[in-house]
Design a protein around this motif. Structure first.
Motif, PDB file in Angstrom:
ATOM      1  N   ALA A  57       0.834  -1.201   0.000  1.00 47.02           N
ATOM      2  CA  ALA A  57       0.000   0.000   0.000  1.00 47.02           C
ATOM      3  C   ALA A  57       0.868   1.249   0.000  1.00 47.02           C
ATOM      4  N   SER A  58       0.317   2.282  -0.647  1.00 52.86           N
ATOM      5  CA  SER A  58       0.916   3.615  -0.551  1.00 52.86           C
ATOM      6  C   SER A  58       0.118   4.395   0.480  1.00 52.86           C
ATOM      7  N   ILE A  59       0.837   5.004   1.423  1.00 53.55           N
ATOM      8  CA  ILE A  59       0.185   5.628   2.579  1.00 53.55           C
ATOM      9  C   ILE A  59       0.658   7.074   2.730  1.00 53.55           C
ATOM     10  N   VAL A  60      -0.277   7.936   3.096  1.00 56.87           N
ATOM     11  CA  VAL A  60       0.053   9.327   3.416  1.00 56.87           C
ATOM     12  C   VAL A  60      -0.346   9.596   4.863  1.00 56.87           C
ATOM     13  N   VAL A  61       0.579  10.135   5.631  1.00 55.02           N
ATOM     14  CA  VAL A  61       0.321  10.436   7.038  1.00 55.02           C
ATOM     15  C   VAL A  61       0.645  11.902   7.311  1.00 55.02           C
ATOM     16  N   ASN A  62      -0.289  12.607   7.917  1.00 55.99           N
ATOM     17  CA  ASN A  62      -0.028  13.948   8.439  1.00 55.99           C
ATOM     18  C   ASN A  62       0.144  13.829   9.951  1.00 55.99           C
ATOM     19  N   TYR A  63       1.223  14.387  10.467  1.00 52.49           N
ATOM     20  CA  TYR A  63       1.519  14.241  11.892  1.00 52.49           C
ATOM     21  C   TYR A  63       2.124  15.534  12.429  1.00 52.49           C
ATOM     22  N   LYS A  64       2.179  15.629  13.738  1.00 56.92           N
ATOM     23  CA  LYS A  64       2.855  16.759  14.385  1.00 56.92           C
ATOM     24  C   LYS A  64       3.387  16.296  15.730  1.00 56.92           C
ATOM     25  N   TYR A  65       4.329  17.069  16.269  1.00 59.02           N
ATOM     26  CA  TYR A  65       4.905  16.754  17.571  1.00 59.02           C
ATOM     27  C   TYR A  65       4.196  17.535  18.668  1.00 59.02           C
ATOM     28  N   LYS A  66       3.976  16.880  19.801  1.00 62.79           N
ATOM     29  CA  LYS A  66       3.450  17.590  20.960  1.00 62.79           C
ATOM     30  C   LYS A  66       4.514  18.570  21.445  1.00 62.79           C
ATOM     31  N   GLU A  67       4.094  19.807  21.642  1.00 63.89           N
ATOM     32  CA  GLU A  67       5.061  20.835  22.021  1.00 63.89           C
ATOM     33  C   GLU A  67       5.742  20.526  23.348  1.00 63.89           C
ATOM     34  N   SER A  68       5.036  19.868  24.243  1.00 66.50           N
ATOM     35  CA  SER A  68       5.594  19.565  25.560  1.00 66.50           C
ATOM     36  C   SER A  68       6.556  18.381  25.536  1.00 66.50           C
TER      37      SER A  68
ATOM     38  N   SER B  95      -8.606   1.333   7.364  1.00 63.32           N
ATOM     39  CA  SER B  95      -7.842   2.577   7.511  1.00 63.32           C
ATOM     40  C   SER B  95      -7.979   3.154   8.923  1.00 63.32           C
ATOM     41  N   LYS B  96      -9.200   3.136   9.452  1.00 67.22           N
ATOM     42  CA  LYS B  96      -9.435   3.656  10.805  1.00 67.22           C
ATOM     43  C   LYS B  96      -8.738   2.780  11.845  1.00 67.22           C
ATOM     44  N   ASP B  97      -8.761   1.479  11.624  1.00 71.41           N
ATOM     45  CA  ASP B  97      -8.099   0.555  12.542  1.00 71.41           C
ATOM     46  C   ASP B  97      -6.593   0.829  12.581  1.00 71.41           C
ATOM     47  N   ILE B  98      -6.002   1.025  11.413  1.00 69.81           N
ATOM     48  CA  ILE B  98      -4.560   1.312  11.339  1.00 69.81           C
ATOM     49  C   ILE B  98      -4.254   2.645  12.006  1.00 69.81           C
ATOM     50  N   GLU B  99      -5.082   3.661  11.735  1.00 74.90           N
ATOM     51  CA  GLU B  99      -4.846   4.993  12.298  1.00 74.90           C
ATOM     52  C   GLU B  99      -4.899   4.971  13.822  1.00 74.90           C
ATOM     53  N   ASP B 100      -5.912   4.306  14.391  1.00 76.41           N
ATOM     54  CA  ASP B 100      -6.049   4.248  15.850  1.00 76.41           C
ATOM     55  C   ASP B 100      -4.869   3.507  16.486  1.00 76.41           C
ATOM     56  N   THR B 101      -4.482   2.398  15.882  1.00 76.57           N
ATOM     57  CA  THR B 101      -3.356   1.617  16.418  1.00 76.57           C
ATOM     58  C   THR B 101      -2.053   2.399  16.307  1.00 76.57           C
ATOM     59  N   LEU B 102      -1.887   3.090  15.191  1.00 81.87           N
ATOM     60  CA  LEU B 102      -0.674   3.878  14.982  1.00 81.87           C
ATOM     61  C   LEU B 102      -0.591   5.036  15.979  1.00 81.87           C
ATOM     62  N   ASN B 103      -1.733   5.662  16.232  1.00 81.77           N
ATOM     63  CA  ASN B 103      -1.765   6.763  17.204  1.00 81.77           C
ATOM     64  C   ASN B 103      -1.329   6.291  18.587  1.00 81.77           C
ATOM     65  N   LYS B 104      -1.827   5.130  19.007  1.00 83.27           N
ATOM     66  CA  LYS B 104      -1.449   4.583  20.307  1.00 83.27           C
ATOM     67  C   LYS B 104       0.042   4.269  20.354  1.00 83.27           C
ATOM     68  N   ARG B 105       0.573   3.778  19.235  1.00 78.89           N
ATOM     69  CA  ARG B 105       2.000   3.430  19.181  1.00 78.89           C
ATOM     70  C   ARG B 105       2.892   4.660  19.283  1.00 78.89           C
TER      71      ARG B 105
ATOM     72  N   VAL C  97       4.250  11.999  19.396  1.00 81.29           N
ATOM     73  CA  VAL C  97       3.876  12.220  18.002  1.00 81.29           C
ATOM     74  C   VAL C  97       2.376  11.990  17.856  1.00 81.29           C
ATOM     75  N   GLN C  98       1.683  12.953  17.261  1.00 75.92           N
ATOM     76  CA  GLN C  98       0.233  12.851  17.068  1.00 75.92           C
ATOM     77  C   GLN C  98      -0.095  12.708  15.583  1.00 75.92           C
ATOM     78  N   ILE C  99      -0.942  11.739  15.246  1.00 78.01           N
ATOM     79  CA  ILE C  99      -1.401  11.565  13.868  1.00 78.01           C
ATOM     80  C   ILE C  99      -2.581  12.488  13.614  1.00 78.01           C
ATOM     81  N   GLN C 100      -2.466  13.350  12.633  1.00 75.98           N
ATOM     82  CA  GLN C 100      -3.540  14.279  12.265  1.00 75.98           C
ATOM     83  C   GLN C 100      -4.431  13.692  11.162  1.00 75.98           C
ATOM     84  N   LEU C 101      -3.812  12.939  10.264  1.00 71.42           N
ATOM     85  CA  LEU C 101      -4.558  12.348   9.142  1.00 71.42           C
ATOM     86  C   LEU C 101      -3.830  11.103   8.678  1.00 71.42           C
ATOM     87  N   PHE C 102      -4.600  10.039   8.441  1.00 72.59           N
ATOM     88  CA  PHE C 102      -4.046   8.802   7.907  1.00 72.59           C
ATOM     89  C   PHE C 102      -4.856   8.412   6.683  1.00 72.59           C
TER      90      PHE C 102
END
Length: 222
Positions: free
Chosen positions: A118-129, A177-187, A193-198
């Motif tokens: 699969a080709s995947i696009v992820v939008n993410y950001k770092y928690k400032e703290s 896709s939602k299953d992967i996003e939720d699991t990835l967010n927990k990881r 690191v926060q996932i904004q879009l998967f």
């Protein structure tokens, strides 16, 4: 003129030469000392200028910064603006805390052992703290995607895809896709690191599976 007269003038001339040498060395010494002081002050001014430029750093909008002093990471996080640091022994480190985009590819096997990529696009950001902890645990910002995010995407993709058949990956694509996003967010949450879009751009299957699907569709149409 007798030997006594020659000795007298020789003695007087020798003293004159000595006096001239002393005078010459004296003025040379004064000249050197005056210029030496100029050089010393020039060096002092130059060092002050260098210290001035090394005593502050700028954090741009959208970034967080912190300092490292002699290898020790300081916990204070700085937002955008001008900030002071100890010259020479302290360096500044900056992290982009805006949303960033990562393109990745992942391979796995479905529940019915079909090869899937699969080709995947992820939008993410770092928690400032968490930028200081990220630096301590991973290193500079450019290493985070390489060492943490990309491997996590590949591992989570394999684990989730293995729960679905190849056909379900197509028919239940949003759920997958939602299953992967939720699991990835927990990881990634533990790293700050926060996932904004998967988004799964597309699934690719083996030629044999594609042929089987095509044959099935043709049979249903007939």
């Amino acid at each position: 003129m007798g030997s006594t007269g020659r000795g007298f003038w020789k003695e007087i001339f020798g003293k004159r030469v000595k006096m001239e040498n002393i005078t010459w060395f004296y003025f040379l010494f004064i000249y050197i000392m005056k210029n030496f002081m100029v050089w010393c002050w020039s060096i002092v001014v130059l060092l002050l200028v260098i210290c001035g430029f090394n005593s502050w750093f700028v954090v741009e909008p959208g970034y967080n910064g912190f300092t490292v002093t002699l290898g020790k990471v300081n916990s204070t996080v700085y937002t955008d603006g001008l900030h002071f640091k100890t010259p020479f022994i302290t360096k500044s480190v900056k992290y982009n805390v805006q949303t960033q985009k990562l393109d990745a590819t992942a391979d796995a096997s479905s529940k019915d052992l079909q090869a899937v990529s699969a080709s995947i696009v992820v939008n993410y950001k770092y928690k400032e703290s968490e930028v200081v902890n990220l630096y301590k645990n991973v290193g500079k910002e450019e290493k985070v995607a390489e060492k943490i995010i990309t491997p996590a995407i590949q591992e989570v993709f394999k684990a989730v895809v293995a729960k679905y058949s190849a056909e379900e990956l197509i028919t239940k694509r949003s759920e997958v896709s939602k299953d992967i996003e939720d699991t990835l967010n927990k990881r990634l949450e533990q790293y700050g690191v926060q996932i904004q879009l998967f988004n799964i751009v597309n699934f690719d299957f083996s030629k044999s599976f594609n042929d089987a699907i095509e044959a099935k569709v043709t049979a249903e149409q007939e």
